[in-house]
Write a protein that holds these residues in place. Structure first.
Motif, short mmCIF file in Angstrom:
data_model
loop_
_atom_site.label_atom_id
_atom_site.label_comp_id
_atom_site.label_asym_id
_atom_site.label_seq_id
_atom_site.Cartn_x
_atom_site.Cartn_y
_atom_site.Cartn_z
N GLY A 275 14.12 19.87 14.86
CA GLY A 275 12.73 19.97 15.26
C GLY A 275 11.76 19.64 14.15
N GLY A 276 12.24 19.10 13.03
CA GLY A 276 11.37 18.73 11.92
C GLY A 276 11.89 19.26 10.61
N GLY A 277 11.25 18.85 9.53
CA GLY A 277 11.65 19.30 8.20
C GLY A 277 11.41 18.23 7.17
N GLU A 278 11.49 18.63 5.92
CA GLU A 278 11.24 17.71 4.81
C GLU A 278 12.47 16.85 4.53
N VAL A 279 12.26 15.56 4.36
CA VAL A 279 13.30 14.61 3.98
C VAL A 279 12.76 13.79 2.82
N THR A 280 13.52 13.73 1.74
CA THR A 280 13.07 13.03 0.54
C THR A 280 13.59 11.60 0.54
N VAL A 281 12.71 10.65 0.28
CA VAL A 281 13.08 9.25 0.14
C VAL A 281 13.16 8.95 -1.35
N PRO A 282 14.29 8.44 -1.83
CA PRO A 282 14.43 8.21 -3.28
C PRO A 282 13.50 7.11 -3.78
N ASP A 283 13.16 7.20 -5.06
CA ASP A 283 12.39 6.13 -5.72
C ASP A 283 13.37 5.05 -6.17
N TRP A 284 13.40 3.96 -5.43
CA TRP A 284 14.43 2.95 -5.70
C TRP A 284 13.85 1.60 -6.08
N ARG A 285 12.55 1.50 -6.26
CA ARG A 285 11.90 0.30 -6.76
C ARG A 285 12.28 -0.95 -5.95
N PRO A 286 11.85 -1.03 -4.70
CA PRO A 286 12.17 -2.22 -3.88
C PRO A 286 11.56 -3.47 -4.49
N ASP A 287 12.35 -4.55 -4.51
CA ASP A 287 11.95 -5.75 -5.24
C ASP A 287 11.72 -6.97 -4.36
N THR A 288 11.79 -6.83 -3.03
CA THR A 288 11.49 -7.94 -2.12
C THR A 288 10.55 -7.42 -1.04
N PRO A 289 9.85 -8.32 -0.34
CA PRO A 289 8.95 -7.85 0.72
C PRO A 289 9.66 -7.04 1.81
N SER A 290 10.85 -7.46 2.22
CA SER A 290 11.56 -6.72 3.27
C SER A 290 11.98 -5.33 2.78
N ARG A 291 12.40 -5.24 1.52
CA ARG A 291 12.74 -3.92 0.98
C ARG A 291 11.50 -3.05 0.84
N GLN A 292 10.38 -3.65 0.47
CA GLN A 292 9.13 -2.88 0.41
C GLN A 292 8.73 -2.39 1.80
N ALA A 293 8.93 -3.24 2.82
CA ALA A 293 8.62 -2.83 4.18
C ALA A 293 9.51 -1.67 4.61
N LEU A 294 10.79 -1.72 4.25
CA LEU A 294 11.70 -0.62 4.59
C LEU A 294 11.29 0.66 3.88
N ASP A 295 10.96 0.55 2.60
CA ASP A 295 10.55 1.74 1.85
C ASP A 295 9.32 2.38 2.49
N ALA A 296 8.33 1.57 2.84
CA ALA A 296 7.12 2.11 3.46
C ALA A 296 7.44 2.75 4.81
N ALA A 297 8.32 2.11 5.58
CA ALA A 297 8.65 2.65 6.90
C ALA A 297 9.42 3.96 6.79
N LEU A 298 10.37 4.05 5.85
CA LEU A 298 11.13 5.30 5.68
C LEU A 298 10.23 6.43 5.22
N ARG A 299 9.28 6.13 4.36
CA ARG A 299 8.36 7.18 3.91
C ARG A 299 7.45 7.63 5.07
N ALA A 300 7.02 6.66 5.89
CA ALA A 300 6.24 7.04 7.07
C ALA A 300 7.07 7.89 8.02
N ALA A 301 8.36 7.53 8.19
CA ALA A 301 9.24 8.32 9.06
C ALA A 301 9.42 9.73 8.51
#
Length: 642
Positions: A275-301
């Motif tokens: 029903g919810g809770g904190e989930v941490t997304v690691p700092d992994w320094r995405p280096d391409t546009p698609s990886r940056q898009a994934l990082d932003a989407a996972l943090r939004a999720a």
């Protein structure tokens, strides 16, 4: 870049290969209890005639039972069983008034036309249309209860009991009991598997599973403005859509992500179930546009799962209503399908009138099951029905050699119906093996059949299957291309709309944060495109399991289907390049893809599968180059351009 090799698996090997669905323990227990209780009550009250019809209604409800919210589940079962009860009323009325062979044939044929026209309108219509015809056939021949009109109401009673059994306990306090929570968690789990399979040969299959999970949860979510979203499921789903778009781009680019990033969706799934809770997304320094898009989407999720507001950029419009009619009941396709079913029923009535059978209703009942439009290939269903009935009769004979009393038969019926949810998902032939003894046992409990009369049902099923193969498959003017190629046209149209949303120059305006703003409809257009691609892929895969010419035609269209799926990934990668890499869409590149899509659309409409190879690069795409440019190269190779 190696070409896509043609498959070496023969069509008959695909046809007999069952799926391996998870075992739905809850649905199986509910099905067994739903069948057993009406029969037991009928035995205790010495009204087994009524108990049999209540059990039949419970069986029809079980056939349409799904893990859905209460409202959707009740609507699905209610519409199907209401049509079934109406068919039973029509059939019992024909029997009660002692309709002659001609009147009975006319009644069944007219009902078959309405059943077929209704079946072609969409999933809900398909279930209702089939049961309308099945119950009409059964009602015209089964022993009538006392009073005769009680058969239809008792079916509704049995179905209502199954609906009540499925009401969740504590659904408002336990998120894990909500089917929408479970479906959304399954989306995040499938996303995790897709991220883990990036850069491997398993990636495409994982992405198809993810698409299926997204389709399922999209149909379960409440519509905006009609139902209160108390748990914030829609924002979590929209965040999953954004993450899926980024993952699809990475899959196309053959670019993996670190294992600790691939594990994030699994933790999101567990949080959704709680029903919810904190989930941490690691700092992994995405280096391409698609990886940056994934990082932003996972943090939004992660923000949405934790209950924090976030801007995802998806469209405010609701997903499509899963119950909307896919076609009007009086449209051309619906009328053609109604005529197709009516022709087969008329042929079956003519045969049974000239060659009297002990249970003549078994033939139209079998025709109705085989011609259900959304169960796949008619050819495979006809063959599977005949073979499955033979095996089912063998199973029935074995069971009745040790179980002869009414209580034992009740236990057998409950055991068979318990297997129905799993068998239905695994294979149509296995479904027939389970349904045959269940139907025969119900008939014996109703006092109509003895063990010696079971083997003629094999003849009935083979006869019905031959009628369908002849009048509904070989002689019917609808050819396989009319199933496969319209799906491909719909997929190319949806992909073009998605591409246009991504490359529209107006989407490059900047927000106050300095990031390109998302086109408000872009993500939903991608969803529409991938649903259309999934439909096309399903039709092609069903065609591959048929003998020539259907199997050959499906194999010819398989490279185009794979190329369109890859184009969806390329457009997703290009969307990330526009949003995060600052790339400006090149009208020349967009025009090349437009021309290729137009050519594919024209080829599908003219029944000309492309002859070029489908290229599948196995090295990462250079993010400095345009993803759309490489997609154009692949499409032009497929179309045979120099």
């Amino acid at each position: 870049m190696p070409a896509n090799k043609p498959t070496q698996t023969t069509w008959w090997a695909r046809a007999v290969r069952p799926a391996r669905p998870p075992v739905p323990v809850g649905a199986m227990v509910r099905a067994a209890v739903g069948m057993a209780v009406p029969l037991v009550v009928g035995l205790l009250l010495h009204r087994l005639d009524l108990g049999v019809f209540a059990g039949l209604g419970a069986m029809h409800a079980t056939m349409n039972d799904r893990a859905e919210p209460v409202g959707l589940r009740a609507a699905r079962i209610g519409s199907a069983v209401t049509a079934s009860a109406l068919g039973m009323l029509i059939g019992t009325t024909l029997q009660h008034v002692h309709a002659g062979a001609l009147a009975l044939a006319v009644g069944l044929t007219l009902t078959a036309f309405g059943s077929g026209a209704l079946s072609a309108t969409g999933p809900r219509g398909s279930a209702a249309g089939m049961l309308l015809l099945v119950s009409t056939a059964l009602g015209s021949g089964m022993p009538l209860p006392t009073p005769w009109w009680a058969a239809a109401p008792m079916m509704l009673v049995g179905a209502a009991f199954v609906v009540l059994l499925g009401l969740p306990a504590g659904a408002h306090t336990r998120p894990a009991s909500d089917p929408r929570n479970r479906a959304l968690a399954a989306v995040y789990e499938a996303l995790g598997r897709t991220l883990a399979d990036l850069g491997t040969a398993r990636g495409a299959a994982s992405r198809r599973v993810l698409t299926a999970r997204l389709n399922q949860v999209q149909d379960l979510l409440p519509e905006r403005g009609r139902t209160t979203d108390r748990r914030g499921l829609r924002p979590m789903y929209e965040a999953a859509l954004a993450a899926t778009e980024a993952a699809t781009g990475l899959l196309w680019a053959w670019r993996p992500v670190p294992p600790e990033v691939a594990e994030v969706p699994g933790r999101l799934a567990r949080a959704v179930r709680r029903g919810g809770g904190e989930v941490t997304v690691p700092d992994w320094r995405p280096d391409t546009p698609s990886r940056q898009a994934l990082d932003a989407a996972l943090r939004a999720a992660a923000d949405t799962v934790a209950g924090r507001p976030t801007r995802i950029g998806t469209a405010p419009a609701p997903p499509p209503d899963p119950w909307r009619l896919r076609g009007a009941p009086l449209s051309g396709p619906s009328l053609r399908y109604g005529l197709r079913v009516a022709l087969c029923i008329a042929a079956g009535s003519a045969v049974t009138a000239n060659y009297p059978l002990s249970k003549s209703y078994w033939v139209p009942m079998t025709i109705a099951f085989v011609l259900k439009p959304d169960l796949g290939s008619v050819f495979l269903r006809a063959v599977s029905r005949a073979v499955g009935t033979v095996l089912g009769v063998v199973v029935t004979a074995a069971l009745l050699s040790v179980a002869t009393g009414e209580w034992a038969l009740t236990a057998v019926a409950a055991g068979c119906v318990a297997l129905l949810p799993y068998a239905t998902a695994a294979h149509y032939g296995l479904n027939t093996v389970v349904m045959t003894p269940m139907a025969l046992v119900l008939l014996q409990l109703g006092g109509q059949s003895g063990a010696a009369e079971f083997w003629p049902r094999v003849l009935d099923s083979v006869l019905a299957s031959v009628i369908v193969l002849l009048f509904g498959y070989l002689l019917w003017p609808e050819r396989p291309r009319h199933r496969i190629e319209p799906r491909l046209v719909a997929a190319t149209t949806a992909l073009r709309a998605y591409l246009d949303a991504v490359t529209d120059q107006r989407t490059e305006q900047r927000t106050e944060h300095g990031h390109p703003s998302d086109h408000t409809a872009q993500v939903w257009l991608r969803r529409t495109a991938y649903r259309s691609l999934a439909d096309a892929r399903r039709e092609v895969r069903q065609g591959l399991a048929e003998p020539p010419p259907t199997g050959r035609l499906a194999e010819q269209w398989l490279p185009a289907t794979a190329a369109l799926e890859r184009l969806g990934g390329a457009v997703a990668a290009f969307a990330a390049q526009v949003r995060y890499g600052g790339r400006v869409p090149d009208p020349a590149e967009t025009g090349r893809v437009h021309r290729a899509l137009d050519e594919l659309t024209a080829a599908a409409r003219e029944h000309r599968p492309p002859t070029g190879p489908s290229l599948r690069p196995n090295a990462p795409h250079d993010p400095a180059l345009s993803a759309l440019g490489r997609a154009a190269d692949e499409l032009e190779v497929l179309l045979g351009r120099p």
